[in-house]
Design a protein around this motif. Structure first.
Motif, PDB file in Angstrom:
ATOM      1  N   GLY A  21      -3.042  -2.219  -5.116  1.00 35.74           N
ATOM      2  CA  GLY A  21      -3.170  -1.675  -3.908  1.00 35.74           C
ATOM      3  C   GLY A  21      -4.181  -0.249  -4.146  1.00 35.74           C
ATOM      4  N   MET A 132       4.719  14.038   3.508  1.00 38.09           N
ATOM      5  CA  MET A 132       3.636  13.412   2.987  1.00 38.09           C
ATOM      6  C   MET A 132       2.280  14.264   3.295  1.00 38.09           C
ATOM      7  N   ASP A 135       1.996  17.228   1.469  1.00 39.31           N
ATOM      8  CA  ASP A 135       1.230  16.635   0.142  1.00 39.31           C
ATOM      9  C   ASP A 135      -0.255  16.803  -0.087  1.00 39.31           C
ATOM     10  N   GLY A 147      -2.541   2.057  -0.675  1.00 40.10           N
ATOM     11  CA  GLY A 147      -2.431   0.718  -0.202  1.00 40.10           C
ATOM     12  C   GLY A 147      -2.338   0.789   1.606  1.00 40.10           C
TER      13      GLY A 147
HETATM   14  P1  TYM Z   1       4.911   3.937  -2.981  1.00 36.76           P
HETATM   15  O1  TYM Z   1       5.452   4.600  -3.851  1.00 36.76           O
HETATM   16  O2  TYM Z   1       5.635   3.206  -2.041  1.00 36.76           O
HETATM   17  O3  TYM Z   1       3.481   3.039  -3.312  1.00 36.76           O
HETATM   18  C1  TYM Z   1       2.522   3.480  -3.958  1.00 36.76           C
HETATM   19  C2  TYM Z   1       1.386   3.093  -3.743  1.00 36.76           C
HETATM   20  O4  TYM Z   1       1.337   1.721  -3.772  1.00 36.76           O
HETATM   21  C3  TYM Z   1       0.750   0.955  -2.369  1.00 36.76           C
HETATM   22  N1  TYM Z   1       1.651   0.002  -2.319  1.00 36.76           N
HETATM   23  C4  TYM Z   1       0.817  -1.256  -2.012  1.00 36.76           C
HETATM   24  N2  TYM Z   1      -0.342  -1.621  -2.155  1.00 36.76           N
HETATM   25  C5  TYM Z   1      -0.748  -2.881  -1.756  1.00 36.76           C
HETATM   26  N3  TYM Z   1       0.235  -3.725  -1.779  1.00 36.76           N
HETATM   27  C6  TYM Z   1       1.674  -3.556  -1.758  1.00 36.76           C
HETATM   28  N4  TYM Z   1       2.380  -4.522  -1.605  1.00 36.76           N
HETATM   29  C7  TYM Z   1       1.933  -2.240  -1.884  1.00 36.76           C
HETATM   30  N5  TYM Z   1       2.786  -1.675  -2.095  1.00 36.76           N
HETATM   31  C8  TYM Z   1       2.753  -0.426  -2.241  1.00 36.76           C
HETATM   32  C9  TYM Z   1       1.143   2.260  -1.401  1.00 36.76           C
HETATM   33  O5  TYM Z   1       0.314   1.970  -0.359  1.00 36.76           O
HETATM   34  C10 TYM Z   1       0.823   3.268  -2.352  1.00 36.76           C
HETATM   35  O6  TYM Z   1      -0.418   3.814  -2.066  1.00 36.76           O
HETATM   36  N6  TYM Z   1       4.488   7.402   0.698  1.00 36.76           N
HETATM   37  C11 TYM Z   1       4.017   7.090  -0.501  1.00 36.76           C
HETATM   38  C12 TYM Z   1       3.846   7.934  -1.735  1.00 36.76           C
HETATM   39  C13 TYM Z   1       3.278   9.324  -1.081  1.00 36.76           C
HETATM   40  C14 TYM Z   1       1.984   9.634  -0.749  1.00 36.76           C
HETATM   41  C15 TYM Z   1       1.850  11.160  -0.673  1.00 36.76           C
HETATM   42  C16 TYM Z   1       0.999   8.936  -1.037  1.00 36.76           C
HETATM   43  C17 TYM Z   1       4.221  10.517  -0.871  1.00 36.76           C
HETATM   44  N7  TYM Z   1       3.178  11.551  -0.441  1.00 36.76           N
HETATM   45  C18 TYM Z   1       0.650  11.473  -0.107  1.00 36.76           C
HETATM   46  C19 TYM Z   1      -0.370   9.357  -0.890  1.00 36.76           C
HETATM   47  C20 TYM Z   1      -0.429  10.629  -0.237  1.00 36.76           C
HETATM   48  C21 TYM Z   1       4.835   6.036  -0.852  1.00 36.76           C
HETATM   49  O7  TYM Z   1       5.866   5.463  -0.738  1.00 36.76           O
HETATM   50  O8  TYM Z   1       4.067   5.198  -1.807  1.00 36.76           O
END
Ligand code: TYM
Length: 333
Positions: A21, A132, A135, A147
């Motif tokens: 993703g 976020m 960030d 994702g």
């Molecule tokens: P996190 O740690 O949950 O996930 C990291 C990245 O993986 C993607 N992702 C997926 N993509 C496709 N299918 C899935 N099942 C799936 N699960 C997770 C997420 O979309 C992400 O890109 N809030 C964010 C972290 C964050 C962030 C930011 C991202 C904090 N500050 C600033 C971008 C910009 C998060 O929880 O990612």
């Protein structure tokens, strides 16, 4: 000049959803002309949920190792840890003065994570999307590869950028663009095609982790939920078969072919034939990443050197932007 920013939480091992993703796309974006990439480990976000303080530091290093093992080149991109850059939290407070409670209450991730007992949820979990936004905006990032599940959070970041510009009559923050173009922007659970693959799902059998060995990957794929029908000729015919569509999407993303091409390879075949081929492909593509990750983790000092270099670069961008924000907001300096 594009400035690309993204990150992942060190909550546990990265899984195939994180990789297909987002992370795989980050690697390709490094080679875009006129672009600068910043890839961060979001440890301040990780502590908004229950976590193990004794493991946080190692988990943070492991995520940095996973980025590098998957192909992030520290000579092309800056890799660093969120909590090492105090400007993220400082900007967050300033943006929090502009974030509306109503909008935060509508965030689906907050609703999912807080569950029924919203009154008891921590303020950090509620304010998660504001951090976020900080960030992203602290670097005036133009592009954010994520994702699909992060789309709503990015809308809030865009909203806060616009609110700041309007309130202070400036054209300061650009609108960050979500880049949701990874090969599989929404990877679903191996056990339920209506749930996304997630680090927080109770059963480890729902996901493939980047650290799983070949036997475990094969076992998880063998046990993945499917249906009794053979694979059809066209993608349209996979409608109503979410588990089948998910597996074809994953196969295509790993093989770097289109979903239709992946389907064409297996027309008329049962899952009993598809699954071993998928398991072989997953092992072939993931095991080099796992091996490289393990090598990196054997030399933590090397990761720390990469993070220190990334921190220096990130702070050199963030500090003047925070200082400009403080001036615009009228703080005494
Ligand atoms: P996190 O740690 O949950 O996930 C990291 C990245 O993986 C993607 N992702 C997926 N993509 C496709 N299918 C899935 N099942 C799936 N699960 C997770 C997420 O979309 C992400 O890109 N809030 C964010 C972290 C964050 C962030 C930011 C991202 C904090 N500050 C600033 C971008 C910009 C998060 O929880 O990612």
């Amino acid at each position: 000049m594009k400035r690309i920013f993204s990150g992942m939480q060190p909550t546990s091992q990265l899984h195939l959803g994180n990789y297909l993703g987002a992370l795989k796309n980050w690697v390709s974006l490094q080679d875009e002309p006129d672009s600068e990439c910043l890839y961060c480990v979001m440890d301040l976000h990780a502590v908004t949920a229950e976590y193990d303080s004794a493991r946080l530091s190692d988990a943070t290093r492991e995520i940095a190792a996973a980025y590098i093992a998957a192909g992030i080149d520290p000579n092309k991109s800056s890799v660093f840890v969120q909590s090492a850059i105090p400007e993220h939290s400082q900007l967050m407070w300033l943006l929090a003065t502009m974030a509306q409670m109503g909008k935060l209450e509508r965030m689906t991730q907050f609703k999912d994570k807080a569950g029924k007992n919203q009154e008891r949820a921590g303020l950090g979990l509620f304010a998660y999307p504001v951090l976020m936004a900080a960030d992203i905006l602290i670097y005036k990032a133009s592009h954010v590869p994520v994702g699909e599940d992060q789309k709503q959070h990015l809308e809030l970041a865009r909203d806060l950028a616009a609110t700041f510009n309007t309130r202070y009559g400036v054209d300061f923050f650009p609108q960050p663009q979500p880049v949701i173009t990874g090969p599989a922007p929404r990877v679903m659970s191996l056990r339920d095609g209506s749930q996304k693959m997630s680090k927080s799902a109770d059963s480890d059998m729902t996901r493939i982790n980047l650290t799983d060995d070949a036997d475990l990957i094969a076992k998880k794929i063998k046990k993945a939920k499917t249906d009794a029908d053979p694979l059809p000729e066209t993608l349209g015919e996979l409608k109503g078969r979410p588990e089948a569509l998910n597996l074809i999407t994953l196969y295509a993303a790993l093989a770097e072919i289109s979903k239709q091409e992946a389907l064409t390879l297996f027309i008329g075949k049962q899952f009993g034939q598809f699954k071993p081929a998928f398991a072989d492909l997953a092992v072939e593509k993931l095991s080099p990443i796992t091996m490289r990750m393990n090598e990196l983790m054997d030399d933590p000092a090397q990761i720390d050197v990469i993070l220190a270099k990334g921190t220096e670069k990130a702070r050199s961008i963030a500090a003047p932007i925070l200082s400009d924000v403080q001036k615009i907001m009228g703080f005494h300096r």
